[in-house]
Design a protein around this motif. Structure first.
Motif, PDB file in Angstrom:
ATOM      1  N   GLY A  29      -7.084 -98.450  51.834  1.00 25.75           N
ATOM      2  CA  GLY A  29      -6.603 -97.723  50.673  1.00 25.75           C
ATOM      3  C   GLY A  29      -7.169 -98.290  49.394  1.00 25.75           C
ATOM      4  N   ILE A  30      -6.597 -97.908  48.275  1.00 22.26           N
ATOM      5  CA  ILE A  30      -7.110 -98.327  46.965  1.00 22.26           C
ATOM      6  C   ILE A  30      -7.076 -99.850  46.823  1.00 22.26           C
ATOM      7  CG2 ILE A  30      -6.808 -98.116  44.474  1.00 22.26           C
ATOM      8  CD1 ILE A  30      -7.597 -95.518  45.898  1.00 22.26           C
ATOM      9  N   GLY A  31      -8.246-100.430  46.505  1.00 20.90           N
ATOM     10  CA  GLY A  31      -8.326-101.874  46.262  1.00 20.90           C
ATOM     11  C   GLY A  31      -7.997-102.727  47.454  1.00 20.90           C
ATOM     12  N   GLY A  32      -8.269-102.209  48.666  1.00 20.46           N
ATOM     13  CA  GLY A  32      -7.905-102.960  49.854  1.00 20.46           C
ATOM     14  C   GLY A  32      -8.885-104.047  50.247  1.00 20.46           C
ATOM     15  N   GLN A  58      -5.636-104.883  41.236  1.00 26.27           N
ATOM     16  CA  GLN A  58      -4.933-103.872  42.017  1.00 26.27           C
ATOM     17  C   GLN A  58      -4.317-102.803  41.120  1.00 26.27           C
ATOM     18  OE1 GLN A  58      -4.011-102.588  44.840  1.00 26.27           O
ATOM     19  NE2 GLN A  58      -5.085-103.865  46.316  1.00 26.27           N
ATOM     20  N   ARG A  59      -3.643-103.215  40.075  1.00 25.64           N
ATOM     21  CA  ARG A  59      -3.031-102.230  39.173  1.00 25.64           C
ATOM     22  C   ARG A  59      -4.099-101.395  38.483  1.00 25.64           C
ATOM     23  NH1 ARG A  59       0.120-106.837  36.783  1.00 25.64           N
ATOM     24  NH2 ARG A  59       1.707-107.312  38.350  1.00 25.64           N
ATOM     25  N   PHE A 111       1.365-105.739  33.215  1.00 26.40           N
ATOM     26  CA  PHE A 111       0.093-105.451  32.556  1.00 26.40           C
ATOM     27  C   PHE A 111      -0.988-105.014  33.524  1.00 26.40           C
ATOM     28  CE2 PHE A 111      -0.705-109.791  33.974  1.00 26.40           C
ATOM     29  CZ  PHE A 111      -2.055-109.797  34.253  1.00 26.40           C
ATOM     30  N   ILE A 112      -1.907-104.197  33.017  1.00 22.54           N
ATOM     31  CA  ILE A 112      -3.180-103.917  33.681  1.00 22.54           C
ATOM     32  C   ILE A 112      -4.253-104.811  33.077  1.00 22.54           C
ATOM     33  CG2 ILE A 112      -4.995-102.181  34.024  1.00 22.54           C
ATOM     34  CD1 ILE A 112      -2.843-100.072  34.174  1.00 22.54           C
ATOM     35  N   VAL A 113      -4.240-104.914  31.750  1.00 18.94           N
ATOM     36  CA  VAL A 113      -5.194-105.770  31.037  1.00 18.94           C
ATOM     37  C   VAL A 113      -4.409-106.730  30.141  1.00 18.94           C
ATOM     38  CG1 VAL A 113      -7.195-105.847  29.521  1.00 18.94           C
ATOM     39  CG2 VAL A 113      -6.861-103.873  31.015  1.00 18.94           C
ATOM     40  N   PRO A 121       0.679-105.010  43.959  1.00 19.98           N
ATOM     41  CA  PRO A 121       1.441-103.941  44.587  1.00 19.98           C
ATOM     42  C   PRO A 121       0.664-103.272  45.703  1.00 19.98           C
ATOM     43  CG  PRO A 121       0.565-103.234  42.482  1.00 19.98           C
ATOM     44  CD  PRO A 121       0.291-104.706  42.591  1.00 19.98           C
ATOM     45  N   ALA A 122       1.407-102.631  46.600  1.00 25.72           N
ATOM     46  CA  ALA A 122       0.778-101.948  47.725  1.00 25.72           C
ATOM     47  C   ALA A 122       0.044-100.710  47.247  1.00 25.72           C
ATOM     48  CB  ALA A 122       1.837-101.558  48.757  1.00 25.72           C
TER      49      ALA A 122
END
Length: 465
Positions: free
Chosen positions: A100-103, A230-231, A163-165, A3-4
């Motif tokens: 941005g985050i995780g870019g 990313q998540r 999911f994240i994990v 995701p963005a």
């Protein structure tokens, strides 16, 4: 595709005060500053900024930190700066990342997490790193589960609807006699919290149907996990935001957190604004003129292919099955979605996450034979895209390839009222190392004491280029 980045809602009355910083002093074991308030015009925060304030007295000492980079290293440092800041300390953290985050490379990593080297030996402080990383993962999952967020419900659910994990373990087929011998020996000395189990061909195929086992044996790590980077990073940022709100509300001193989607071109541009600058830029650290060419890092570009199972194919990847680690790896995203990786292009200077058609085709044809050796069904899957990241690889030491940490004032020079710190060279193990090392870095920064960082992580400065 991941995701963005998170887009923050603008503050309706975004005004804050700037501070004229004086020389630092030490109070109660933490680096504090003397400051006086200056009158300024209102400053409008961008929509990517967050600001949470409390009613604490403006007369209290105030610290401002800049964290450069919003990947594994930067967000771990930001979280632990908040977590370990003393009660009553007024603290502002500005995170800078042009994407941005995780870019960067963190956001496109494979996410296969376990505490072992390719030879199944326990990595440097593997047990501690494993524990700290699992703790941050749990924190990220908890903030999503609680829906304790400043985002709207629909937007929140859309970003974290998967999911994240993924907790299904990781399977490593033995590829030859030497590989089997190494894996089998080290399976006897594995962590109890992340076991390595030797299993036969039938047991391996029960875990992953149609799996090919070249040497009739495999090694299963049931507690190993697959993280969606990313998540996870976006959820960890939400955890930082919630921590700011909680600490300020409970009277732990005024805490502020900002995300600025902009790049910092020179460290000297920040001089006079901050008490400390923590550089967590990965391979992009070499773009800073003060550090360019002076760090013992090598760059390596890695391409990851995204594969999907066509609608007319019925052999889905079972939900209970682990991800696969071999000469190449498969990170499972769902029954019909997989990531396959990764390539290694040493000395690359290509920072772009975009992958050309030619580069994608080359990566696909390099990885597919490696994966199909152990999972022949992959030939039925269709290529649906690729992404890439440029990793900063650290030098080899007697303790393995360890990240670079420490104070880099001697490199930067200039204004000594601001301390400069480096947290870099996470290489291909950033996910494992980021929790513990982010904690150690935060404690060193808050205390202005490099001695809190293990000597093996700062020994690189003795042989600096």
């Amino acid at each position: 595709m991941p995701p963005a980045g998170i887009v923050q809602k603008p503050n309706l009355n975004p005004v804050f005060s700037l501070w004229e910083l004086k020389s630092p002093v030490i109070q109660g074991g933490f680096c504090r500053i003397r400051s006086r308030r200056t009158t300024t015009s209102p400053v409008v925060l961008s929509s990517s900024s967050l600001r949470v304030r409390s009613s604490s007295s403006l007369a209290q000492p105030y610290l401002r930190y800049a964290v450069l980079g919003a990947g594994f290293a930067g967000l771990s440092v930001a979280y632990h700066l908040l977590q370990h800041s003393p009660r009553g300390l007024r603290l502002c953290i500005d995170i800078y990342d042009e994407v941005g985050i995780g870019g960067g490379a963190s956001g496109v990593s494979g996410g296969l997490l376990h505490p072992y080297s390719p030879k199944a030996k326990l990595l440097w402080r593997g047990a501690e790193c494993w524990k700290e990383c699992l703790n941050l993962l749990s924190i990220a999952e908890a903030v999503v589960a609680s829906r304790d967020s400043t985002l709207g419900t629909k937007e929140f659910d859309r970003k974290f609807d998967r999911f994240i994990v993924r907790r299904r373990g990781i399977l490593r087929p033995a590829m030859n006699m030497k590989n089997f011998s190494v894996l089998n020996d080290n399976a006897q000395n594995c962590l109890s919290s992340c076991r390595i189990e030797s299993i036969d061909k039938n047991a391996a195929q029960n875990l992953v149907p149609n799996l090919s086992i070249p040497f009739n044996s495999a090694f299963f790590m049931p507690e190993a996990v697959n993280v969606h980077p990313q998540r996870y990073l976006q959820a960890l940022f939400l955890a930082c935001k919630n921590q700011v709100k909680k600490m300020s509300t409970l009277g732990f001193g005024e805490k502020e957190l900002y995300l600025h989607k902009k790049s910092v071109n020179k460290l000297f541009d920040l001089a006079g604004e901050y008490d400390a600058v923590i550089i967590c830029l990965g391979a992009k650290v070499d773009m800073l003129p003060e550090l360019s060419g002076r760090l013992p890092l090598r760059t390596c570009r890695g391409v990851i292919a995204h594969l999907q199972l066509p609608d007319d194919r019925g052999e889905e990847y079972p939900d209970h099955s682990p991800s696969i680690l071999s000469d190449a790896w498969l990170a499972v995203q769902g029954p019909r979605n997989l990531y396959m990786g990764a390539t290694w292009e040493w000395k690359s200077r290509n920072y772009s996450p975009e992958v050309s058609a030619e580069e994608a085709s080359k990566a696909f044809h390099e990885l597919l034979p490696k994966v199909s050796t152990v999972y022949p069904c992959i030939k039925d899957w269709a290529f649906s895209g690729a992404k890439a990241g440029l990793r900063a690889m650290p030098p080899l030491t007697p303790n393995g390839s360890l990240p670079l940490l420490g104070c880099v004032d001697d490199f930067v020079g200039g204004n000594n009222t601001c301390k400069y710190w480096l947290f870099g060279g996470l290489g291909s193990r950033g996910l494992l190392y980021h929790g513990l090392l982010g904690k150690l870095m935060a404690q060193a920064v808050l205390s202005c004491d490099e001695k809190l960082i293990p000597s093996e992580l700062i020994s690189w400065k003795k042989i600096k280029q």
